[in-house]
Scaffold this motif. Structure first.
Motif, PDB file in Angstrom:
ATOM      1  N   UNK A   6     -29.794 -27.439  11.706  1.00  0.00           N
ATOM      2  CA  UNK A   6     -31.229 -27.410  11.415  1.00  0.00           C
ATOM      3  C   UNK A   6     -31.727 -28.847  11.472  1.00  0.00           C
ATOM      4  N   UNK A   7     -32.781 -29.133  12.255  1.00  0.00           N
ATOM      5  CA  UNK A   7     -33.223 -30.520  12.429  1.00  0.00           C
ATOM      6  C   UNK A   7     -33.522 -31.261  11.136  1.00  0.00           C
ATOM      7  N   UNK A   8     -34.191 -30.612  10.169  1.00  0.00           N
ATOM      8  CA  UNK A   8     -34.523 -31.352   8.948  1.00  0.00           C
ATOM      9  C   UNK A   8     -33.276 -31.689   8.141  1.00  0.00           C
ATOM     10  N   UNK A   9     -32.260 -30.828   8.184  1.00  0.00           N
ATOM     11  CA  UNK A   9     -31.004 -31.176   7.524  1.00  0.00           C
ATOM     12  C   UNK A   9     -30.284 -32.263   8.319  1.00  0.00           C
ATOM     13  N   UNK A  10     -30.441 -32.234   9.647  1.00  0.00           N
ATOM     14  CA  UNK A  10     -29.871 -33.301  10.470  1.00  0.00           C
ATOM     15  C   UNK A  10     -30.512 -34.640  10.132  1.00  0.00           C
ATOM     16  N   UNK A  11     -31.849 -34.672  10.043  1.00  0.00           N
ATOM     17  CA  UNK A  11     -32.526 -35.923   9.694  1.00  0.00           C
ATOM     18  C   UNK A  11     -32.166 -36.360   8.273  1.00  0.00           C
ATOM     19  N   UNK A  12     -32.015 -35.406   7.373  1.00  0.00           N
ATOM     20  CA  UNK A  12     -31.570 -35.729   6.005  1.00  0.00           C
ATOM     21  C   UNK A  12     -30.236 -36.453   6.050  1.00  0.00           C
ATOM     22  N   UNK A  13     -29.295 -35.932   6.818  1.00  0.00           N
ATOM     23  CA  UNK A  13     -27.968 -36.553   6.928  1.00  0.00           C
ATOM     24  C   UNK A  13     -28.076 -37.943   7.548  1.00  0.00           C
ATOM     25  N   UNK A  14     -28.829 -38.062   8.629  1.00  0.00           N
ATOM     26  CA  UNK A  14     -28.950 -39.334   9.330  1.00  0.00           C
ATOM     27  C   UNK A  14     -29.729 -40.359   8.516  1.00  0.00           C
ATOM     28  N   UNK A  15     -30.561 -39.883   7.577  1.00  0.00           N
ATOM     29  CA  UNK A  15     -31.400 -40.753   6.746  1.00  0.00           C
ATOM     30  C   UNK A  15     -30.739 -41.074   5.406  1.00  0.00           C
ATOM     31  N   UNK A  16     -29.429 -41.122   5.402  1.00  0.00           N
ATOM     32  CA  UNK A  16     -28.721 -41.458   4.166  1.00  0.00           C
ATOM     33  C   UNK A  16     -28.810 -40.376   3.124  1.00  0.00           C
ATOM     34  N   UNK A  17     -28.857 -39.121   3.576  1.00  0.00           N
ATOM     35  CA  UNK A  17     -28.920 -37.948   2.695  1.00  0.00           C
ATOM     36  C   UNK A  17     -30.180 -37.976   1.825  1.00  0.00           C
ATOM     37  N   UNK A  18     -31.281 -38.340   2.474  1.00  0.00           N
ATOM     38  CA  UNK A  18     -32.601 -38.327   1.849  1.00  0.00           C
ATOM     39  C   UNK A  18     -33.558 -37.628   2.799  1.00  0.00           C
ATOM     40  N   UNK A  19     -34.352 -36.679   2.285  1.00  0.00           N
ATOM     41  CA  UNK A  19     -35.275 -35.978   3.173  1.00  0.00           C
ATOM     42  C   UNK A  19     -36.322 -36.936   3.723  1.00  0.00           C
TER      43      UNK A  19
ATOM     44  N   UNK B 101     -18.981 -13.378  12.464  1.00  0.00           N
ATOM     45  CA  UNK B 101     -19.582 -14.647  12.810  1.00  0.00           C
ATOM     46  C   UNK B 101     -19.831 -15.504  11.569  1.00  0.00           C
ATOM     47  N   UNK B 102     -19.510 -16.766  11.691  1.00  0.00           N
ATOM     48  CA  UNK B 102     -19.705 -17.713  10.587  1.00  0.00           C
ATOM     49  C   UNK B 102     -21.187 -17.905  10.304  1.00  0.00           C
ATOM     50  N   UNK B 103     -21.551 -17.904   9.025  1.00  0.00           N
ATOM     51  CA  UNK B 103     -22.935 -18.167   8.619  1.00  0.00           C
ATOM     52  C   UNK B 103     -22.969 -19.506   7.890  1.00  0.00           C
ATOM     53  N   UNK B 104     -23.280 -20.572   8.627  1.00  0.00           N
ATOM     54  CA  UNK B 104     -23.287 -21.917   8.051  1.00  0.00           C
ATOM     55  C   UNK B 104     -24.134 -22.831   8.921  1.00  0.00           C
ATOM     56  N   UNK B 105     -24.845 -23.731   8.272  1.00  0.00           N
ATOM     57  CA  UNK B 105     -25.584 -24.805   8.960  1.00  0.00           C
ATOM     58  C   UNK B 105     -24.755 -26.074   8.835  1.00  0.00           C
ATOM     59  N   UNK B 106     -24.555 -26.771   9.946  1.00  0.00           N
ATOM     60  CA  UNK B 106     -23.711 -27.972   9.954  1.00  0.00           C
ATOM     61  C   UNK B 106     -24.539 -29.244   9.929  1.00  0.00           C
ATOM     62  N   UNK B 107     -24.046 -30.229   9.209  1.00  0.00           N
ATOM     63  CA  UNK B 107     -24.721 -31.535   9.176  1.00  0.00           C
ATOM     64  C   UNK B 107     -23.723 -32.606   8.759  1.00  0.00           C
TER      65      UNK B 107
END
Length: 245
Positions: free
Chosen positions: A148-161, A239-245
């Motif tokens: 999910x892009x917003x979780x991706x940006x959260x991860x890339x942003x030092x785990x901050x939304x 099928x696995x139900x998970x969002x990766x980040x």
């Protein structure tokens, strides 16, 4: 390095024209490539094969849905603060396969506890969810991961939304998009690549989301990503139900 021996990753986002993908060989900046695929199946058979595909689309659909949707949505929202509204609640598989909105709402009500209808935004994603669902197998999970892009940006942003939204009243927010572009540049992606005009049928937000997903695909390849939730479940088809980040 011969092209066939290169390990490639792709970040993918659904758009009006199909599927926009940012591909690259990890850690090699000049290998960034933007592609548009009319069908998700076209990406799966691309030659040479893409080793890791991180796609912003639900994978794994439950028979029944509890409060707040699947486990992945609930786990992602806990980290997104003001951006958590970007994570739609995905209904049951039976509801997703309804092609009429009132019928989808009726089926969703019958297969959720407490009963809950389908949002219009989520309903518009159903054709693409069905497209991936028809292709996915447990074996394909080694290559294809839900993100999910917003979780991706959260991860890339030092785990901050992200402090700014991508859209305001359904319109693109240039400041929010620039903020995301600048974060991706800080992570090594080329500014000119990110500022290019997207293909017809794709928006600037689609391109930036695909680029963020590409960096998560790289993290998956390197063993640096994790599933949300960690104790994910599998649907009735395994099928696995998970969002990766």
């Amino acid at each position: 390095m011969p092209e066939h021996s290169r390990v490639r990753v792709a970040g993918v986002d659904g758009c009006r024209a199909g599927w926009i993908a940012v591909l690259r060989v990890p850690k090699i900046p000049d290998t960034l490539e933007l592609r548009l695929f009319p069908r998700f199946a076209d990406l799966l058979v691309l030659v040479p094969l893409v080793d890791i595909i991180a796609v912003d689309m639900p994978i794994g659909l439950p028979d029944r849905v509890g409060p707040a949707g699947r486990g992945p949505e609930k786990a992602a929202r806990r980290h997104l603060g003001q951006r958590q509204s970007s994570v739609f609640t995905v209904p049951s598989r039976a509801a997703v396969y309804e092609e009429d909105y009132p019928a989808a709402c009726e089926t969703a009500l019958e297969t959720s506890d407490p009963p809950k209808k389908v949002s219009r935004q989520c309903f518009h994603l159903f054709p693409k969810i069905r497209e991936i669902d028809a292709l996915m197998t447990p074996e394909l999970e080694a290559r294809v991961h839900e993100v999910h892009p917003e979780l991706a940006f959260w991860r890339l942003n030092g785990e901050t939304e992200m402090s700014l939204p991508k859209k305001i009243r359904s319109r693109a927010n240039p400041d929010g998009l620039d903020q995301r572009r600048d974060l991706l540049v800080s992570k090594g992606l080329d500014r000119a690549f990110l500022d290019q005009k997207p293909p017809p049928g794709c928006g600037r937000d689609d391109l930036l989301d695909a680029a963020a997903n590409c960096l998560i695909a790289e993290r998956i390849l390197m063993g640096q990503a994790e599933p949300f939730p960690k104790d994910y479940r599998r649907d009735g088809r395994g099928l696995r139900m998970a969002i990766w980040a």
